[in-house]
Motif scaffolding. Structure first.
Motif, PDB file in Angstrom:
ATOM      1  N   LEU A 154     -16.309   1.351  17.467  1.00  0.00           N
ATOM      2  CA  LEU A 154     -16.050   1.418  18.910  1.00  0.00           C
ATOM      3  C   LEU A 154     -14.876   2.339  19.233  1.00  0.00           C
ATOM      4  CD1 LEU A 154     -16.482  -2.384  19.762  1.00  0.00           C
ATOM      5  CD2 LEU A 154     -18.205  -0.569  19.953  1.00  0.00           C
ATOM      6  N   GLY A 155     -14.684   3.352  18.377  1.00  0.00           N
ATOM      7  CA  GLY A 155     -13.602   4.306  18.600  1.00  0.00           C
ATOM      8  C   GLY A 155     -12.272   3.894  17.997  1.00  0.00           C
ATOM      9  N   TYR A 156     -12.262   2.796  17.254  1.00  0.00           N
ATOM     10  CA  TYR A 156     -11.033   2.304  16.620  1.00  0.00           C
ATOM     11  C   TYR A 156     -11.186   2.369  15.106  1.00  0.00           C
ATOM     12  CZ  TYR A 156      -9.834   0.571  21.261  1.00  0.00           C
ATOM     13  OH  TYR A 156      -9.543   0.491  22.596  1.00  0.00           O
ATOM     14  N   THR A 157     -10.093   2.653  14.407  1.00  0.00           N
ATOM     15  CA  THR A 157     -10.155   2.873  12.963  1.00  0.00           C
ATOM     16  C   THR A 157      -9.641   1.680  12.171  1.00  0.00           C
ATOM     17  OG1 THR A 157      -7.917   3.795  12.716  1.00  0.00           O
ATOM     18  CG2 THR A 157      -9.670   5.316  13.403  1.00  0.00           C
ATOM     19  N   MET A 158     -10.118   1.586  10.939  1.00  0.00           N
ATOM     20  CA  MET A 158      -9.552   0.664   9.953  1.00  0.00           C
ATOM     21  C   MET A 158      -9.730   1.287   8.575  1.00  0.00           C
ATOM     22  SD  MET A 158     -12.377  -2.442   9.906  1.00  0.00           S
ATOM     23  CE  MET A 158     -11.504  -3.374   8.634  1.00  0.00           C
ATOM     24  N   HIS A 159      -9.249   0.611   7.534  1.00  0.00           N
ATOM     25  CA  HIS A 159      -9.142   1.173   6.184  1.00  0.00           C
ATOM     26  C   HIS A 159      -8.209   2.389   6.259  1.00  0.00           C
ATOM     27  CE1 HIS A 159     -12.071  -1.662   4.662  1.00  0.00           C
ATOM     28  NE2 HIS A 159     -12.898  -1.316   5.623  1.00  0.00           N
ATOM     29  N   GLY A 160      -8.253   3.306   5.292  1.00  0.00           N
ATOM     30  CA  GLY A 160      -7.290   4.406   5.357  1.00  0.00           C
ATOM     31  C   GLY A 160      -7.198   5.226   4.091  1.00  0.00           C
ATOM     32  N   PHE A 161      -6.055   5.105   3.376  1.00  0.00           N
ATOM     33  CA  PHE A 161      -5.812   6.010   2.255  1.00  0.00           C
ATOM     34  C   PHE A 161      -5.089   5.281   1.138  1.00  0.00           C
ATOM     35  CE2 PHE A 161      -2.166   6.293   5.120  1.00  0.00           C
ATOM     36  CZ  PHE A 161      -1.089   6.136   4.244  1.00  0.00           C
ATOM     37  N   SER A 162      -5.091   5.884  -0.051  1.00  0.00           N
ATOM     38  CA  SER A 162      -4.286   5.383  -1.165  1.00  0.00           C
ATOM     39  C   SER A 162      -3.722   6.568  -1.934  1.00  0.00           C
ATOM     40  CB  SER A 162      -5.105   4.475  -2.089  1.00  0.00           C
ATOM     41  OG  SER A 162      -6.229   5.157  -2.615  1.00  0.00           O
ATOM     42  N   LEU A 163      -2.564   6.354  -2.540  1.00  0.00           N
ATOM     43  CA  LEU A 163      -1.861   7.394  -3.282  1.00  0.00           C
ATOM     44  C   LEU A 163      -1.385   6.807  -4.611  1.00  0.00           C
ATOM     45  CD1 LEU A 163      -0.428  10.133  -3.623  1.00  0.00           C
ATOM     46  CD2 LEU A 163       1.461   9.222  -2.245  1.00  0.00           C
ATOM     47  N   ASN A 164      -1.803   7.435  -5.703  1.00  0.00           N
ATOM     48  CA  ASN A 164      -1.382   6.977  -7.022  1.00  0.00           C
ATOM     49  C   ASN A 164       0.090   7.321  -7.248  1.00  0.00           C
ATOM     50  OD1 ASN A 164      -3.970   6.088  -7.587  1.00  0.00           O
ATOM     51  ND2 ASN A 164      -4.544   7.931  -8.715  1.00  0.00           N
ATOM     52  N   VAL A 165       0.893   6.292  -7.492  1.00  0.00           N
ATOM     53  CA  VAL A 165       2.328   6.474  -7.716  1.00  0.00           C
ATOM     54  C   VAL A 165       2.644   6.189  -9.184  1.00  0.00           C
ATOM     55  CG1 VAL A 165       4.660   5.843  -7.003  1.00  0.00           C
ATOM     56  CG2 VAL A 165       2.797   5.839  -5.317  1.00  0.00           C
ATOM     57  N   ASN A 166       2.724   4.898  -9.541  1.00  0.00           N
ATOM     58  CA  ASN A 166       3.032   4.507 -10.917  1.00  0.00           C
ATOM     59  C   ASN A 166       1.915   3.676 -11.543  1.00  0.00           C
ATOM     60  OD1 ASN A 166       5.684   5.606 -10.738  1.00  0.00           O
ATOM     61  ND2 ASN A 166       6.347   3.776  -9.632  1.00  0.00           N
ATOM     62  N   ASN A 167       0.768   3.636 -10.914  1.00  0.00           N
ATOM     63  CA  ASN A 167      -0.295   2.744 -11.369  1.00  0.00           C
ATOM     64  C   ASN A 167      -0.942   3.206 -12.671  1.00  0.00           C
ATOM     65  OD1 ASN A 167      -1.043   4.692  -9.222  1.00  0.00           O
ATOM     66  ND2 ASN A 167      -3.142   4.126  -9.745  1.00  0.00           N
ATOM     67  N   ASP A 168      -1.473   2.236 -13.407  1.00  0.00           N
ATOM     68  CA  ASP A 168      -2.256   2.507 -14.611  1.00  0.00           C
ATOM     69  C   ASP A 168      -3.521   3.256 -14.187  1.00  0.00           C
ATOM     70  OD1 ASP A 168      -3.585   2.476 -17.022  1.00  0.00           O
ATOM     71  OD2 ASP A 168      -3.941   0.309 -17.030  1.00  0.00           O
ATOM     72  N   LEU A 169      -3.766   4.403 -14.788  1.00  0.00           N
ATOM     73  CA  LEU A 169      -4.932   5.221 -14.430  1.00  0.00           C
ATOM     74  C   LEU A 169      -6.165   4.879 -15.256  1.00  0.00           C
ATOM     75  CD1 LEU A 169      -3.185   8.703 -14.075  1.00  0.00           C
ATOM     76  CD2 LEU A 169      -3.650   7.006 -12.279  1.00  0.00           C
ATOM     77  N   THR A 170      -6.003   4.076 -16.307  1.00  0.00           N
ATOM     78  CA  THR A 170      -7.124   3.756 -17.188  1.00  0.00           C
ATOM     79  C   THR A 170      -8.320   3.154 -16.451  1.00  0.00           C
ATOM     80  OG1 THR A 170      -5.566   3.368 -18.997  1.00  0.00           O
ATOM     81  CG2 THR A 170      -7.801   2.533 -19.295  1.00  0.00           C
ATOM     82  N   PRO A 171      -8.125   2.230 -15.477  1.00  0.00           N
ATOM     83  CA  PRO A 171      -9.290   1.633 -14.820  1.00  0.00           C
ATOM     84  C   PRO A 171     -10.208   2.640 -14.117  1.00  0.00           C
ATOM     85  CG  PRO A 171      -7.361   0.278 -14.439  1.00  0.00           C
ATOM     86  CD  PRO A 171      -6.872   1.539 -15.077  1.00  0.00           C
TER      87      PRO A 171
END
Length: 235
Positions: A151-168
């Motif tokens: 209805l013209g309104y947003t949710m969810h968004g973005f993520s940025l890898n900082v120090n997270n384990d990348l293996t998954p």
């Protein structure tokens, strides 16, 4: 800068609880009982996939993931499979999109710009990859964008890898891209950066990109403002 919005910064929140929080804030925003809001948080190990999900994007079945300590959610956002975990900064933007742009794709580019500018603060040159949503450094993906507009309104968004384990990320086909390499700020700089420091950069640059003054708010105050008691999520 004449617009204002709310900034809610949390620690680690279970994905399902954060999703319910988004839904409550979206409903409140649509009914105009709250303003635009940016939520910054982290999630415990979780795989999510969006509306365009393909079975091949999950390399194993649900039982395998759950037995290895991962939650898994099919969501109503755009995009395919991705991973969230501790050490990754996640931003959920609940807003009336037309206040900022009438173009859905421009909105995605604005979220990408927030990530690109944030990485620049740490001396990292990031860019877009034509044909794909998200943010890349030396052909490795570091920032992810997936949203829903209702209805013209947003949710969810973005993520940025900082120090997270990348293996998954090896356990899925990230964003449906075969052979994609994933990186993080820690991997690029060879040092650990505080996620809360990244929160601060993201909030400031989100404010710049969207030309909105963000006002920090506590969970209890926000929930009371839309008529819900308590903290709503466990933090």
């Amino acid at each position: 800068m004449i617009r204002s919005g709310l900034l809610l910064q949390l620690d680690t929140v279970e994905y399902g609880e954060a999703w319910e929080l988004q839904k409550a804030l979206l409903e409140a925003r649509i009914s105009d009982t709250t303003g635009d809001c940016l939520i910054l948080l982290q999630h415990p190990p979780t795989f999510t996939y969006g509306r365009r999900y393909k079975e091949d994007d999950l390399i194993a079945n649900r039982e395998y993931y759950e037995n290895n300590g991962f939650s898994i959610y099919k969501t109503d956002r755009g995009g395919l499979a991705t991973y969230h975990g501790p050490g990754q900064a996640v931003g959920y933007s609940i807003m009336k999109m037309s206040t900022y742009t009438n173009d859905y794709y421009q909105y995605l580019r604005m979220l990408e710009d927030v990530i690109i500018r944030t990485l620049s603060c740490f001396g990292i040159v990031a860019e877009r990859n034509e044909g794909y949503t998200g943010v890349w450094v030396n052909k490795a993906k570091i920032g992810f964008v997936g949203v829903r507009v209702a209805l013209g309104y947003t949710m969810h968004g973005f993520s940025l890898n900082v120090n997270n384990d990348l293996t998954p990320f090896n356990f899925i086909t990230p964003c449906g891209i075969q052979g994609v390499r994933i990186t993080s700020i820690q991997e690029l700089l060879n040092e650990s950066i505080s996620v809360k420091e990244v929160y601060d950069k993201l909030a400031n640059l989100y404010s710049d990109v969207f030309q909105v003054r963000l006002i920090p708010v506590e969970m209890k105050t926000l929930m009371q403002g839309i008529g819900l008691a308590g903290n709503y999520v466990r933090v």
